[in-house]
Design a protein around this motif. Structure first.
Motif, PDB file in Angstrom:
ATOM      1  N   TRP A  56      12.316   3.477  -3.807  1.00 60.28           N
ATOM      2  CA  TRP A  56      12.123   2.520  -3.084  1.00 60.28           C
ATOM      3  C   TRP A  56      10.636   1.903  -3.252  1.00 60.28           C
ATOM      4  N   LEU A  57      10.595   0.611  -3.882  1.00 57.14           N
ATOM      5  CA  LEU A  57       9.155   0.095  -3.889  1.00 57.14           C
ATOM      6  C   LEU A  57       9.167  -1.433  -3.502  1.00 57.14           C
ATOM      7  N   VAL A  58       8.194  -1.871  -2.951  1.00 59.77           N
ATOM      8  CA  VAL A  58       7.797  -3.183  -2.455  1.00 59.77           C
ATOM      9  C   VAL A  58       6.659  -3.985  -3.200  1.00 59.77           C
ATOM     10  N   LEU A  59       7.104  -5.269  -3.222  1.00 57.27           N
ATOM     11  CA  LEU A  59       5.919  -5.987  -4.113  1.00 57.27           C
ATOM     12  C   LEU A  59       5.807  -7.180  -2.840  1.00 57.27           C
ATOM     13  N   ARG A  60       4.441  -7.467  -2.753  1.00 58.72           N
ATOM     14  CA  ARG A  60       3.974  -8.382  -1.926  1.00 58.72           C
ATOM     15  C   ARG A  60       3.349  -9.831  -2.732  1.00 58.72           C
ATOM     16  N   ASP A  61       3.285 -10.800  -2.038  1.00 60.40           N
ATOM     17  CA  ASP A  61       2.646 -11.905  -2.632  1.00 60.40           C
ATOM     18  C   ASP A  61       1.235 -11.829  -2.204  1.00 60.40           C
ATOM     19  N   ALA A  62       0.415 -13.015  -2.737  1.00 60.64           N
ATOM     20  CA  ALA A  62      -1.059 -12.975  -2.209  1.00 60.64           C
ATOM     21  C   ALA A  62      -1.633 -12.959  -0.730  1.00 60.64           C
ATOM     22  N   ASN A  63      -0.607 -13.357  -0.076  1.00 59.45           N
ATOM     23  CA  ASN A  63      -0.962 -13.483   1.391  1.00 59.45           C
ATOM     24  C   ASN A  63      -0.362 -11.965   1.947  1.00 59.45           C
ATOM     25  N   GLY A  64       0.213 -11.079   1.273  1.00 58.20           N
ATOM     26  CA  GLY A  64       0.459  -9.785   1.942  1.00 58.20           C
ATOM     27  C   GLY A  64       2.104 -10.223   2.422  1.00 58.20           C
ATOM     28  N   VAL A  65       2.675 -11.172   2.001  1.00 57.02           N
ATOM     29  CA  VAL A  65       4.397 -11.047   2.534  1.00 57.02           C
ATOM     30  C   VAL A  65       4.975 -10.408   1.349  1.00 57.02           C
ATOM     31  N   ALA A  66       5.986  -9.603   1.987  1.00 56.09           N
ATOM     32  CA  ALA A  66       6.973  -8.781   1.256  1.00 56.09           C
ATOM     33  C   ALA A  66       7.778  -9.854   0.530  1.00 56.09           C
ATOM     34  N   ARG A  67       8.032  -9.594  -0.778  1.00 55.11           N
ATOM     35  CA  ARG A  67       8.794 -10.727  -1.392  1.00 55.11           C
ATOM     36  C   ARG A  67      10.088 -10.001  -2.301  1.00 55.11           C
ATOM     37  N   LEU A  68       9.664  -8.743  -2.740  1.00 56.85           N
ATOM     38  CA  LEU A  68      10.806  -8.004  -3.677  1.00 56.85           C
ATOM     39  C   LEU A  68      10.715  -6.860  -3.446  1.00 56.85           C
ATOM     40  N   ALA A  69      11.816  -6.028  -3.443  1.00 54.18           N
ATOM     41  CA  ALA A  69      11.845  -4.610  -3.015  1.00 54.18           C
ATOM     42  C   ALA A  69      12.957  -4.151  -4.400  1.00 54.18           C
TER      43      ALA A  69
ATOM     44  N   PRO B  54       0.584  -1.271   0.101  1.00 51.62           N
ATOM     45  CA  PRO B  54      -0.062   0.264  -0.094  1.00 51.62           C
ATOM     46  C   PRO B  54       0.753   1.100   0.053  1.00 51.62           C
ATOM     47  N   GLY B  55       0.540   2.130  -0.967  1.00 51.47           N
ATOM     48  CA  GLY B  55       1.331   3.378  -0.926  1.00 51.47           C
ATOM     49  C   GLY B  55       2.294   3.428  -2.280  1.00 51.47           C
ATOM     50  N   ASP B  56       2.691   2.041  -2.792  1.00 49.71           N
ATOM     51  CA  ASP B  56       3.688   2.109  -3.640  1.00 49.71           C
ATOM     52  C   ASP B  56       2.906   1.924  -5.197  1.00 49.71           C
ATOM     53  N   GLU B  57       1.852   1.816  -5.198  1.00 51.91           N
ATOM     54  CA  GLU B  57       1.023   1.659  -6.425  1.00 51.91           C
ATOM     55  C   GLU B  57       1.512   2.797  -7.409  1.00 51.91           C
TER      56      GLU B  57
END
Length: 137
Positions: free
Chosen positions: A49-62, A34-37
């Motif tokens: 800096w940006l962060v991507l999360r998986d379907a469970n909301g877990v940060a996976r890649l930045a 949220p906020g990185d869209e």
């Protein structure tokens, strides 16, 4: 009992964080923190800096912005790859579909081993030049 640090995410350096985040968002089906869209007005957007999360909301890649990033020369070792991502698929048909998807998103092929009987795989480079593998698990 020993306490260990917990791995949060993998961070990739890039000169264009939004472009690389979009590549992996579309390739892996992740979503932005949220906020990185991306902005809705199609205005200039090059965050540091940006962060991507998986379907469970877990940060996976930045994705972290850097001023310059020499591309790896792999498989030569003049400029080593230093790190890469491994992605798996269920069979050779899926392997070919995902290679085509990755290339349509901006990846380029570095190594084709789709006919390897033990481990069919493709090594591709993302738009910033980071190698990643797609192989049959």
């Amino acid at each position: 009992m020993t306490e260990y640090p917990q791995l949060l995410q993998t961070v990739l350096d890039t000169t264009r964080p939004r472009e690389l985040a979009e590549f992996y968002r579309r390739l892996l089906g992740f979503s932005y923190r949220p906020g990185d869209e991306p902005p809705q007005d199609n205005g200039c957007d090059e965050p540091h800096w940006l962060v991507l999360r998986d379907a469970n909301g877990v940060a996976r890649l930045a994705f972290q912005q850097v001023a310059e990033l020499p591309r790896t020369t792999w498989p030569r070792h003049d400029i080593p790859m230093q790190a890469h991502l491994d992605c798996t698929v269920r069979d050779v048909d899926a392997l070919h579909r995902q290679r085509a998807r990755a290339e349509s998103l901006g990846a380029r092929l570095l190594l084709d081993r789709h006919d390897d009987a033990e481990e069919p795989l493709f090594v591709l480079a993302d738009p910033s030049g980071h190698p990643f593998c797609i192989f049959v698990a």
